[in-house]
Write a protein that holds these residues in place. Sequence first.
Motif, PDB file in Angstrom:
ATOM      1  N   ASP A 128       0.821  -1.208   0.000  1.00  0.00           N
ATOM      2  CA  ASP A 128       0.000   0.000   0.000  1.00  0.00           C
ATOM      3  C   ASP A 128       0.853   1.254   0.000  1.00  0.00           C
ATOM      4  OD1 ASP A 128       0.995  -0.208   2.534  1.00  0.00           O
ATOM      5  OD2 ASP A 128      -0.939  -0.395   3.537  1.00  0.00           O
ATOM      6  N   GLY A 129       2.175   1.083   0.067  1.00  0.00           N
ATOM      7  CA  GLY A 129       3.082   2.212  -0.046  1.00  0.00           C
ATOM      8  C   GLY A 129       3.736   2.322  -1.415  1.00  0.00           C
ATOM      9  N   TRP A 130       3.291   1.460  -2.356  1.00  0.00           N
ATOM     10  CA  TRP A 130       3.816   1.517  -3.724  1.00  0.00           C
ATOM     11  C   TRP A 130       3.019   2.530  -4.547  1.00  0.00           C
ATOM     12  CZ3 TRP A 130       4.621  -4.317  -5.396  1.00  0.00           C
ATOM     13  CH2 TRP A 130       5.497  -4.924  -4.502  1.00  0.00           C
ATOM     14  N   ILE A 131       3.668   3.090  -5.539  1.00  0.00           N
ATOM     15  CA  ILE A 131       2.993   3.982  -6.481  1.00  0.00           C
ATOM     16  C   ILE A 131       2.511   3.122  -7.645  1.00  0.00           C
ATOM     17  CG2 ILE A 131       3.227   6.027  -7.922  1.00  0.00           C
ATOM     18  CD1 ILE A 131       5.545   6.912  -6.144  1.00  0.00           C
ATOM     19  N   ASN A 132       1.201   2.942  -7.736  1.00  0.00           N
ATOM     20  CA  ASN A 132       0.635   2.050  -8.748  1.00  0.00           C
ATOM     21  C   ASN A 132       0.165   2.832  -9.979  1.00  0.00           C
ATOM     22  OD1 ASN A 132       0.849  -0.502  -7.275  1.00  0.00           O
ATOM     23  ND2 ASN A 132      -0.615   0.403  -5.860  1.00  0.00           N
ATOM     24  N   ASN A 133      -0.514   2.139 -10.864  1.00  0.00           N
ATOM     25  CA  ASN A 133      -1.022   2.719 -12.119  1.00  0.00           C
ATOM     26  C   ASN A 133       0.115   3.282 -12.973  1.00  0.00           C
ATOM     27  OD1 ASN A 133      -3.697   2.169 -11.299  1.00  0.00           O
ATOM     28  ND2 ASN A 133      -3.698   4.046 -10.067  1.00  0.00           N
ATOM     29  N   VAL A 134       1.241   2.596 -12.940  1.00  0.00           N
ATOM     30  CA  VAL A 134       2.415   2.994 -13.720  1.00  0.00           C
ATOM     31  C   VAL A 134       2.516   2.061 -14.924  1.00  0.00           C
ATOM     32  CG1 VAL A 134       4.923   3.095 -13.717  1.00  0.00           C
ATOM     33  CG2 VAL A 134       3.647   3.944 -11.755  1.00  0.00           C
ATOM     34  N   ARG A 135       2.740   2.624 -16.084  1.00  0.00           N
ATOM     35  CA  ARG A 135       2.926   1.803 -17.295  1.00  0.00           C
ATOM     36  C   ARG A 135       4.306   2.116 -17.857  1.00  0.00           C
ATOM     37  NH1 ARG A 135      -2.127   3.017 -20.976  1.00  0.00           N
ATOM     38  NH2 ARG A 135      -1.029   1.542 -22.340  1.00  0.00           N
ATOM     39  N   ALA A 136       5.298   1.493 -17.254  1.00  0.00           N
ATOM     40  CA  ALA A 136       6.683   1.752 -17.655  1.00  0.00           C
ATOM     41  C   ALA A 136       7.006   0.968 -18.921  1.00  0.00           C
ATOM     42  CB  ALA A 136       7.636   1.363 -16.534  1.00  0.00           C
ATOM     43  N   GLY A 137       7.651   1.607 -19.828  1.00  0.00           N
ATOM     44  CA  GLY A 137       8.045   0.932 -21.055  1.00  0.00           C
ATOM     45  C   GLY A 137       9.464   0.403 -20.980  1.00  0.00           C
ATOM     46  N   SER A 138       9.836  -0.404 -21.938  1.00  0.00           N
ATOM     47  CA  SER A 138      11.198  -0.917 -22.052  1.00  0.00           C
ATOM     48  C   SER A 138      11.799  -0.319 -23.323  1.00  0.00           C
ATOM     49  CB  SER A 138      11.184  -2.452 -22.107  1.00  0.00           C
ATOM     50  OG  SER A 138      12.485  -2.955 -22.220  1.00  0.00           O
ATOM     51  N   PHE A 139      12.601   0.741 -23.148  1.00  0.00           N
ATOM     52  CA  PHE A 139      13.113   1.493 -24.285  1.00  0.00           C
ATOM     53  C   PHE A 139      14.627   1.392 -24.378  1.00  0.00           C
ATOM     54  CE2 PHE A 139       9.271   3.792 -22.823  1.00  0.00           C
ATOM     55  CZ  PHE A 139       8.456   3.534 -23.918  1.00  0.00           C
ATOM     56  N   SER A 140      15.130   1.560 -25.560  1.00  0.00           N
ATOM     57  CA  SER A 140      16.574   1.537 -25.794  1.00  0.00           C
ATOM     58  C   SER A 140      17.094   2.967 -25.735  1.00  0.00           C
ATOM     59  CB  SER A 140      16.876   0.907 -27.160  1.00  0.00           C
ATOM     60  OG  SER A 140      18.255   0.961 -27.428  1.00  0.00           O
ATOM     61  N   CYS A 141      17.587   3.358 -24.553  1.00  0.00           N
ATOM     62  CA  CYS A 141      18.167   4.689 -24.380  1.00  0.00           C
ATOM     63  C   CYS A 141      19.147   4.641 -23.219  1.00  0.00           C
ATOM     64  CB  CYS A 141      17.090   5.746 -24.153  1.00  0.00           C
ATOM     65  SG  CYS A 141      16.041   5.449 -22.720  1.00  0.00           S
ATOM     66  N   GLN A 142      19.914   5.715 -23.035  1.00  0.00           N
ATOM     67  CA  GLN A 142      21.011   5.708 -22.081  1.00  0.00           C
ATOM     68  C   GLN A 142      20.618   6.220 -20.694  1.00  0.00           C
ATOM     69  OE1 GLN A 142      23.857   4.273 -23.108  1.00  0.00           O
ATOM     70  NE2 GLN A 142      22.711   3.954 -24.995  1.00  0.00           N
ATOM     71  N   GLY A 143      19.375   6.659 -20.503  1.00  0.00           N
ATOM     72  CA  GLY A 143      18.959   7.196 -19.209  1.00  0.00           C
ATOM     73  C   GLY A 143      18.626   6.104 -18.208  1.00  0.00           C
ATOM     74  N   ASN A 144      18.317   6.541 -16.979  1.00  0.00           N
ATOM     75  CA  ASN A 144      17.947   5.615 -15.907  1.00  0.00           C
ATOM     76  C   ASN A 144      16.443   5.382 -15.853  1.00  0.00           C
ATOM     77  OD1 ASN A 144      20.622   5.600 -15.305  1.00  0.00           O
ATOM     78  ND2 ASN A 144      20.438   6.564 -13.295  1.00  0.00           N
ATOM     79  N   HIS A 145      15.670   6.051 -16.725  1.00  0.00           N
ATOM     80  CA  HIS A 145      14.228   5.855 -16.888  1.00  0.00           C
ATOM     81  C   HIS A 145      13.390   6.426 -15.745  1.00  0.00           C
ATOM     82  CE1 HIS A 145      15.234   3.331 -20.280  1.00  0.00           C
ATOM     83  NE2 HIS A 145      15.947   2.543 -19.505  1.00  0.00           N
ATOM     84  N   ILE A 146      13.999   6.878 -14.651  1.00  0.00           N
ATOM     85  CA  ILE A 146      13.254   7.462 -13.539  1.00  0.00           C
ATOM     86  C   ILE A 146      14.178   8.415 -12.788  1.00  0.00           C
ATOM     87  CG2 ILE A 146      13.773   5.440 -12.087  1.00  0.00           C
ATOM     88  CD1 ILE A 146      11.182   5.989 -10.552  1.00  0.00           C
ATOM     89  N   LYS A 147      13.639   9.558 -12.361  1.00  0.00           N
ATOM     90  CA  LYS A 147      14.386  10.531 -11.561  1.00  0.00           C
ATOM     91  C   LYS A 147      13.454  11.091 -10.501  1.00  0.00           C
ATOM     92  CE  LYS A 147      18.542  10.543 -13.297  1.00  0.00           C
ATOM     93  NZ  LYS A 147      19.099  11.589 -14.140  1.00  0.00           N
ATOM     94  N   ALA A 148      14.030  11.524  -9.372  1.00  0.00           N
ATOM     95  CA  ALA A 148      13.230  12.047  -8.267  1.00  0.00           C
ATOM     96  C   ALA A 148      13.854  13.319  -7.717  1.00  0.00           C
ATOM     97  CB  ALA A 148      13.101  11.002  -7.153  1.00  0.00           C
ATOM     98  N   SER A 149      13.001  14.255  -7.333  1.00  0.00           N
ATOM     99  CA  SER A 149      13.410  15.413  -6.540  1.00  0.00           C
ATOM    100  C   SER A 149      12.890  15.191  -5.125  1.00  0.00           C
ATOM    101  CB  SER A 149      12.837  16.698  -7.141  1.00  0.00           C
ATOM    102  OG  SER A 149      11.435  16.755  -6.980  1.00  0.00           O
ATOM    103  N   THR A 150      13.002  16.182  -4.266  1.00  0.00           N
ATOM    104  CA  THR A 150      12.481  16.031  -2.905  1.00  0.00           C
ATOM    105  C   THR A 150      10.957  15.953  -2.894  1.00  0.00           C
ATOM    106  OG1 THR A 150      12.501  18.433  -2.671  1.00  0.00           O
ATOM    107  CG2 THR A 150      14.431  17.238  -1.871  1.00  0.00           C
ATOM    108  N   LYS A 151      10.332  16.317  -4.009  1.00  0.00           N
ATOM    109  CA  LYS A 151       8.876  16.397  -4.051  1.00  0.00           C
ATOM    110  C   LYS A 151       8.247  15.509  -5.116  1.00  0.00           C
ATOM    111  CE  LYS A 151       5.243  19.930  -4.551  1.00  0.00           C
ATOM    112  NZ  LYS A 151       4.995  21.365  -4.797  1.00  0.00           N
ATOM    113  N   LEU A 152       8.872  15.410  -6.299  1.00  0.00           N
ATOM    114  CA  LEU A 152       8.239  14.762  -7.444  1.00  0.00           C
ATOM    115  C   LEU A 152       9.054  13.578  -7.960  1.00  0.00           C
ATOM    116  CD1 LEU A 152       7.216  17.989  -9.408  1.00  0.00           C
ATOM    117  CD2 LEU A 152       5.757  16.608  -7.920  1.00  0.00           C
ATOM    118  N   VAL A 153       8.377  12.702  -8.688  1.00  0.00           N
ATOM    119  CA  VAL A 153       8.996  11.553  -9.355  1.00  0.00           C
ATOM    120  C   VAL A 153       8.554  11.578 -10.817  1.00  0.00           C
ATOM    121  CG1 VAL A 153       9.268   9.061  -9.406  1.00  0.00           C
ATOM    122  CG2 VAL A 153       8.854  10.208  -7.227  1.00  0.00           C
ATOM    123  N   ALA A 154       9.518  11.541 -11.743  1.00  0.00           N
ATOM    124  CA  ALA A 154       9.220  11.481 -13.172  1.00  0.00           C
ATOM    125  C   ALA A 154       9.793  10.184 -13.738  1.00  0.00           C
ATOM    126  CB  ALA A 154       9.814  12.686 -13.904  1.00  0.00           C
TER     127      ALA A 154
END
Length: 930
Positions: A20-46
């Motif tokens: 119940d502490g997970w962030i649900n309704n996420v549809r993460a893709g599997s893409f070919s790129c050099q990023g980490n696919h997720i980043k966080a600030s003190t407030k937001l998650v992209a």
Amino acid sequence: MNRFKTSKFKNTTPKIAKKDGWINNVRAGSFSCQGNHIKASTKLVAFNTEQAGGGMLGLSSVKPGSDGGWTVTQISCHSDLVTDMDFSPFDECLLATCSGDETVKLWRLCDPELQQPSAPELTLCPGQGRLELVLFHPTSSGLLAVGNTKSPLIWDTSRQDTPLAVLEQHGDQLQSMCWKQDGSLLASSCKDKMLRVFDPRAQLTPVQSAKSLQNNKDSRILWAKDDLLLTTGFDMMRSREVRLWDSRKLSSSVSSASLGTSSGMVIPLFDDDTGLLILAGMGDTVVDCFEVSASEPFFSQVSHCLTDTSTRGVAMVPKVALDVMSCEVMRVLQLTDSCIVPISYQVPRKHSGQEFHDDIYPNTVGTTPAMSAEEWWKGGNKQVEKVSLHPDKQPKQKAPPAKQMPAKKELASGRSKEDPTRACSTSSSPLSTPSSSAVPSRSPSSTSGLSSGFLHSPSPSQSAKAIQSMMGPTSKFRHIQGAVMHRDTHITNLRGLNLTTPGECDGFCVNRQRVAVPLAISGGQIGIFERSQPGRLPETALSTIQNSVNVVDLSWDPFDTHRLAVAGDDAKIRVWQVPEGGLKETLTEPEVILQGHTEKIYSIKFHPLASGLMVSSSYDLSVRLWNLESGEQVKLLSGHQDQVFGMAWSPDGELLATVCKDGKVRIYDPRKSTAPVQEGPGPEGQRGARVVWVCEGKCLLVSGFDSRSERVLYLYSADSLSSGAVASTSIDISPSTLIPFYDPDTSVVILTAKGDTRVHIYEMFPEEPYFIECSSFNSPEPHKGLAFLPKNECNVRDVEIAVGLLLTKTTIEPVAFRVPRVKKEFFQDDVYTDTAVCWEPALTASAWLSGSNGQHKKISLKPKDMIPVSEAPKEAPVRKYLPSSVYLEEKTDEQKKEELLSAMVAKLGNMDDPLPQESFEGVDEDEWDD
């Protein structure tokens, strides 16, 4: 760290958040790129999503919203795949993105619940092909490193036309880059197996470079401590590895560690304050943690965390957002196909939750930039000012004046709201809300008798009080023990359990004879299980109550073990009569149907003294009183402006307390007025709350949430609700509302929530210290509810003060809460006062409605064959040691000589005894011949 020095982080433990502490309704893709696919600030998650071909980003928050859940929204960022993203270290809402559409965009984001901007604040168009990487500068505002296919660009966002520098083109695909912590150097790794270190202000070519990597498969690079670089990649045998390099000599690595064989890239995350390194492989279900040192051993494994689902990306939450009072030194967000899983890394400490441990929290980098991009480009090397993570040194957030506790009341409770020692209390403490005003001054000028030169001897009672003031208040229930009873008493093989009952419902209900459990079967069916028939339930279909609509709450009549009231989402209350011996066939016709509410019902509560009287609350914002004998509504209470979270009758049955989402706690006298007779400020958080009367009806205890979504207990005086809470204590951070059970005989309150594994226990007082925390009980797996039986179900021979039934996904398990005692053969009359016969009515509904009051008769729980411990015979003291005269007795010289000779002879043995070798057998003469 060296091999002889123990690291304070070696026992750092990963704790995966409950579901119940997970962030649900996420549809993460599997893409070919050099990023980490997720980043966080003190407030937001992209994070990357599979929508719009990867051109959209998902957005959520680090902390849950006011409703206890996470809102997930999408932003349409680019016309092609978003290859990388990064939050500004100086602005928690500023996100930079780059894409295959050859642009870099800066977005000013807001809370996920709000409408996101449709256009970026800034767009950069380098015009050099597909962009793979984007990275904010660690010390300067408005400065970006952007990586296209083969070269890094340094860009000042205030100069949109051209970059400050275009660094030397690499020989192949640029795979990773990273700024040094002081912002002076930029390191990169490439598919041509080269590592490069650039000083962009000095020259466009690398200051250090070497063909160091062993494989051209994907790699990542990070700056570790001082001048050390850290890379992850593959060796010549295609095994994954992590290596440590000296940035001044890249020809050979300082150290390396193998990470096994797998095809997924390993993403590294490094915390400079602790030296902890997170390694998560793409597609893996393992997250490893190492401690990195500048000397041997360079890599020390700290933990090996197994996750439920495979990894699509990982990010680290900034240090200032951590729960430092729980000794959390790092928090990782694992992106999976359908959710984001927080993993908290905590250092086990004795006083975790009560003290700030500054030895594991050095000052960390703040959020104010040291200089502008222009100043850095001209040669500036200013560093970001470091800040303390101590809660007392954090800027205070002003709460709305209407919801603040009065200053006078805060002093009475002994602590201000921001006191960090109250946060996340997880260990058994003898004092959860200590009061400084309760400790007398100990200065010489205030000590009686010192001014005259003599110190008076305190009386025994004064000595006891002095010791108590120093040690804090004590509780006979401090070491209470919860234990699951023997498996023979369990009901097992439960199937089809309804796990989606509303938050206002306890999940199930029990009485002395049977248990009622809502089932996830169409028609709102309810399973009835007899306590006298424990064991494994049959695989065949069970007889149930067919409620015909979804169950929102249910409750047994406290005076009739066969009568069950069930509230449905059709605004009706159905009263069922369970036959003697339990259900033998499915019940379809209720005994009574109560109609009156116009919208779905929240909860129902039976009157504690009058038979056939019940109260209900509904979405129509009304609270209604029902007479079950006549099947009619008798009272309609008004005054609520929003959802009613909880209701509770006073112990004498005269008053009704409610706690509401509109931020108010109210007390009604239903027979005198339909409006509240008292009203006061309630919990600041709006995620849920419960209320219960404590301390002989003198106080109200409300479990709710504060403005930071932390679970808090608030204590109110029942005579002055308008003054606000007189005391409060923080529990922990969790989305589920704590459900309280109060035992009036011991003043002990037991709290837990649906989905929790921990049961919290406190002893309550109407004056300081208000709360004394007792030992908690932990269940092996998350439970779905905990309901308690009447006091006469306790086994006094085992000193049980409460017995409850624990509902899990497949079982119902009795749990006993016992007080440890030495002389269990005696009746513990200091624990067991005469208890109220709450299972028998004191008066009828009509008598109560006409103005009569009653009270339960009381009985003693003492068995006839037990003697009260207060009357136990006094045992004569047993001498444990010989009298001192034995040790002090003088011996003559002759006695001493005799003892000495006897000891020597005993050691030497008897001289007449044969030697051991004389018993050995010899060899015959002929055996010596060849």
